[in-house]
Design an enzyme around this catalytic site. Structure first.
Site, PDB file in Angstrom:
ATOM      1  N   SER A  45      -4.114  10.160   0.294  1.00 52.87           N
ATOM      2  CA  SER A  45      -3.579   9.255   1.311  1.00 52.87           C
ATOM      3  C   SER A  45      -2.353   8.470   0.868  1.00 52.87           C
ATOM      4  O   SER A  45      -1.797   7.703   1.669  1.00 52.87           O
ATOM      5  CB  SER A  45      -4.670   8.285   1.777  1.00 52.87           C
ATOM      6  OG  SER A  45      -5.588   8.946   2.618  1.00 52.87           O
ATOM      7  N   LYS A  48       0.506   8.742   3.207  1.00 51.44           N
ATOM      8  CA  LYS A  48       0.718   7.878   4.382  1.00 51.44           C
ATOM      9  C   LYS A  48       1.874   6.903   4.192  1.00 51.44           C
ATOM     10  O   LYS A  48       2.397   6.366   5.172  1.00 51.44           O
ATOM     11  CB  LYS A  48      -0.567   7.113   4.703  1.00 51.44           C
ATOM     12  CG  LYS A  48      -1.728   7.994   5.159  1.00 51.44           C
ATOM     13  CD  LYS A  48      -2.934   7.136   5.529  1.00 51.44           C
ATOM     14  CE  LYS A  48      -4.070   7.965   6.123  1.00 51.44           C
ATOM     15  NZ  LYS A  48      -4.901   8.599   5.101  1.00 51.44           N
ATOM     16  N   SER A 108      -6.972   3.266   5.826  1.00 49.50           N
ATOM     17  CA  SER A 108      -6.440   4.600   5.542  1.00 49.50           C
ATOM     18  C   SER A 108      -6.833   5.584   6.634  1.00 49.50           C
ATOM     19  O   SER A 108      -7.276   6.705   6.361  1.00 49.50           O
ATOM     20  CB  SER A 108      -6.922   5.098   4.166  1.00 49.50           C
ATOM     21  OG  SER A 108      -6.040   6.074   3.648  1.00 49.50           O
TER      22      SER A 108
END
Length: 247
Positions: A45, A48, A108
């Site tokens: 993640s 992101k 997340s």
């Protein structure tokens, strides 16, 4: 200290358990520690951060209301099948870009990342992933490729980076006050919407008027009372997949 090499020239007062580390002093552009910093790995993640940068640099009004389209149903089903983290978004829900950003960066939320990517690309998530890769390259990332907006994909799916490249991306994040404010927030209340019409109840805290539920930052260094809380931490991003491990 003047460090002519990329490796620390003193003995660290703690063990480095991570398989890849890249630590840099942004004030002097000095590399302090490099452990497998150029090794290609799954960023999970941490991906992101690029989705977030593309959103805040897009010029879009963060209070723009977005309706989550039906075309993302298969994407939402995939995220659920992979046990991916989410921000509890619903197909057909109306939500602002600002709340999507918090929903992506705090818990997340893979769902929020996909909605942002879908919105910015006009419904073409593959084209958005290509745009992410091009953006990373513009920052000087030499070995980074993205195949999705959220990072739930691994290396065999065409999603990879290095600790060094992720440091470059985080350095760019550090120049954006909006992202620092969002990523440095411990918790955020998501508002009532056409799909979240009843406030969630909590035993230790009353839900504020007009709010539906709260999301919390997965970065425990920002959470007071956690074993790794550090008051001097400004912001950050965590990530996990089975292949990537804890990032």
């Amino acid at each position: 200290c003047l460090l002519p090499a990329v490796y620390a020239v003193w003995e660290l007062p703690f063990p480095v358990d991570s398989q890849a580390v890249f630590l840099i002093n942004l004030n002097t552009d000095t590399v302090v520690l490099d452990v497998n910093g150029s090794q290609r790995r799954s960023p999970a993640s941490l991906t992101k951060m690029v989705t977030a940068l593309l959103l805040v640099e897009s010029g879009e009004d963060m209070d723009t209301l977005v309706t989550i389209p039906e075309r993302l149903r298969a994407e939402f089903d995939f995220i659920q099948s992979e046990n991916g983290s989410d921000a509890d978004l619903k197909i057909g829900e109306e939500i602002t870009l600002r709340n999507l950003l918090y929903g992506m960066m705090l818990p997340s939320g893979n769902d929020a990342a996909s909605v942002i990517g879908d919105y910015l690309s006009g419904g073409d998530l593959t084209a958005f992933a290509d745009r992410m890769t091009e953006y990373a390259a513009s920052l000087g990332c030499q070995d980074t490729r993205f195949s999705c907006a959220h990072g739930l994909a691994d290396m065999e799916d065409g999603n990879w980076s290095t600790a060094r490249d992720m440091a470059r991306i985080l350095a760019k994040v550090s120049q954006n006050q909006t992202l620092l404010d969002v990523m440095g927030t411990a918790e955020w209340w998501m508002p009532l919407s056409n799909k979240h019409t009843v406030p969630q109840s909590y035993s230790n805290e009353a839900t504020p008027a007009g709010m539906a539920y709260r999301v919390r930052n997965t970065n425990s260094m920002l959470t007071e009372g956690s074993g790794v809380y550090r008051s001097y931490i400004v912001a950050g991003k965590s990530g996990f997949t089975n292949q990537a491990g804890r990032c």
